[in-house]
Design an enzyme around this catalytic site. Structure first.
Site: not given
Ligand code: MG
Ligand code: ADP
Length: 579
Positions: A67, A178
């Site tokens: 999450e 990322d």
């Molecule tokens: Mg991620």
């Protein structure tokens, strides 16, 4: 709905936070926490099935496995072939995600994914503004759990496979933005790897991912068009940022950021005149480069049009025309998937104002920021990602960012692997992150590199570059002259303390978001020291120079000379390895 599908299985990794359970802690875990956790998961699964009911026809949703701020990921099983049950990861994107963003993420997975350690996609489901991406499930380790038990050979394999994935996406002109351990799944037993999460990806100027062209052009457009402050908000990794609905807090955060920037002892200027500018309190957020929270108003009320998009139909995804213009604009997710690229471009276009004229000032080269500069608009450059993994050109808001930023992040991962410390850098803002980089790579070197990409960085105290081998060996406890616990990397969570930063760099800016933490929502970014402290010495007593040479080339402060993924695969560190 079959209620059996909603009974979650126990996910052991969630239970690891109590390392040495006492009778009391076990009692609390059993009696209070477990039922609450299961209840919460069960509720989330129920909500997901209500939001996207067609999932129930295909999947048995077993558990919630991730999450974050932008998605929830579930483990499901499905009988996609007769007699064969498959594990599937279902990524439910937050309904406020921008349609083009969602479509671009999906397109990265469908076009570049499915091979070379890049996650693929099996299906995509949508109902109204809810989008669920179904991917093959790869069981994986928590980086923090295994960091100190990896053999040196495993580290080589990990990095080699990461570069295979990065080479693949970079060939497609995808900048992931990322790259970090929680986005590079690793199954140690099966030696399987998968780069996931293209939610922040951007395209290079010649990207082969059509939708990324619109993601990128918008970022560039904003550079010239926005007079309001966008710079420091919405950092993905700085999970201090508020939940999408909490806009008041966003404004407050921006204000505090402004104050601390004004008092910072490191200043970044672009060219002769550009400065950190004024802070507007607009709640408008950039969709591009940083994930969007600001499209609540576009939630569709039209009748549901459910779609199942097959992985192999990439071309269909891009070329399918919207049924009506209204559909394209109001139905967020599927509209973007089905919109033609032209329609997307026009949907994203904004009225732009010309860039303001350049005013000259007299604070250049000083550690002051004059009122002319303070009144300038904020420069906008892509800065999404997790602060500790951001390259210097991202931290200094260099507008021309390339695939090299992913290579820097890979370097930070290698730094963790070689030093045994994770997260290595932990900063809640960009200037602190830059200061931490300086403590490893040197302030003079950082300033010089910044100059090469058009940024002027001022630092109140000079700090020398560190020898990477010595640093890593000290941190790993391999240097017999230094006790292991006596040294910590800058900003390492275990010793994150502003005094340390201040003494390293004179007066570096204080941490601005006291609530800020890399940890929220990104579970394996939590914690400071690896949970397994028993270093597997296999290979660690004779780390070859090539390891530190590659590290040095990855953590090259200048993106123009930083090693590429293709070249990294050919580096002597990987001699005798082949893909
Ligand atoms: Mg991620
Ligand atoms: P977010 O955008 O919220 O970070 P990610 O795509 O990174 O979402 O997924 C969050 C987490 O879910 C990952 O760190 C990983 O633990 C898990 N996950 C995502 N995709 C898969 C997959 N295909 N197989 C197994 N786990 C996955």
């Amino acid at each position: 709905m079959d209620n059996n599908q909603l009974i979650p299985t126990v996910n052991c990794s969630r239970l690891k936070f109590l390392e040495k359970p006492t009778c009391t802690s076990l009692f609390i875990l059993k009696v209070y926490l477990l039922p609450t956790i299961f209840k919460g998961i069960k509720k989330d699964i129920e909500k997901l099935c209500e939001a996207v009911p067609q999932l129930v026809n295909v999947f048995k949703i077993k558990d919630k496995i991730g999450e974050g701020t932008f998605s929830s990921v579930y483990l499901a099983t499905a009988q996609l072939q007769v007699g064969h049950e498959e594990k599937i990861a279902l990524k439910h994107l937050i309904p406020t995600s921008h349609p083009v963003r969602i479509a671009a993420e999906l397109q990265c997975l469908t076009v570049a994914g499915g091979q070379d350690n890049v996650m693929g996609v099996k299906y995509c489901f949508r109902k109204n503004d809810h989008v669920v991406i179904a991917m093959p499930y790869l069981e994986h380790e928590s980086f923090l759990d295994i960091l100190n038990s990896l053999s040196f050979q495993e580290v080589r394999e990990y990095m080699f496979n990461l570069f295979i994935a990065l080479k693949r996406i970079h060939q497609f002109g995808i900048v992931h933005r990322d790259v970090k351990p929680s986005n590079f799944l690793y199954n140690r037993r099966l030696k399987k790897y998968a780069l996931v999460d293209f939610g922040l990806a951007q395209g290079t100027h010649d990207t082969k991912i059509e939708l990324l062209k619109f993601v990128q052009s918008e970022a560039q457009q904003e550079d010239c068009s926005q007079s309001k402050y966008h710079g420091v908000t919405g950092q993905k990794g700085s999970l201090s940022r508020p939940a999408p609905k909490n806009l008041d807090q966003q404004c407050a955060a921006k204000t505090s950021v402004k104050r601390s920037y004004a008092s910072a002892q490191i200043h970044i200027k672009q060219g002769k005149d550009a400065k950190e500018g004024s802070v507007g309190l607009s709640v408008q957020r950039s969709v591009f480069g940083e994930r969007n929270f600001n499209i609540h108003s576009s939630i569709s009320h039209e009748s549901p049009a459910e779609k199942l998009i097959k992985q192999s139909k990439t071309v269909d995804i891009i070329s399918r025309k919207p049924a009506t213009k209204k559909t394209a604009m109001s139905t967020k997710a599927v509209a973007s998937v089905t919109m033609s690229t032209k329609a997307v471009a026009s949907a994203m276009r904004k009225t732009t104002s010309p860039c303001p004229a350049v005013l000259t000032c007299d604070c250049y080269g000083t550690d002051k920021v004059c009122s002319i500069c303070l009144s300038r608009r904020q420069q906008v450059a892509p800065r999404a990602g997790t602060p500790g993994f951001r390259a210097p050109e991202v931290l200094t808001k260099c507008p021309n960012q390339t695939t090299a930023i992913d290579m820097w992040s890979a370097g930070v991962i290698l730094l963790s692997l070689l030093s045994g410390r994770y997260p290595f850098y932990k900063a809640s803002d960009d200037l602190t992150a830059l200061a931490q980089i300086m403590t490893i790579r040197g302030s003079r070197e950082t300033i010089q590199a910044a100059k090469a990409f058009g940024k002027s960085v001022l630092c109140s105290k000079e700090v020398p570059a560190q020898d990477l081998r010595k640093l890593c060996e000290r941190l790993r406890g391999l240097d017999p002259t230094t006790p292991k616990l006596a040294v910590d990397p800058p900003g390492c969570a275990s010793l994150e303390n502003t005094d340390h930063k201040a003494s390293s760099l004179g007066q570096t800016p204080p941490a601005q978001h006291s609530e800020g933490s890399l940890c929220k929502g990104d579970s394996d970014d939590c914690g400071s020291r690896p949970r397994e402290c028993t270093t597997n010495l296999e290979g660690w007593d004779s780390v070859p120079d090539e390891a530190y040479d590659l590290l040095d080339k990855l953590l090259d402060l200048n993106p123009a000379s930083r090693i590429t993924a293709e070249a990294a695969l050919l580096h002597p560190f990987f001699k005798d390895m082949s893909s």
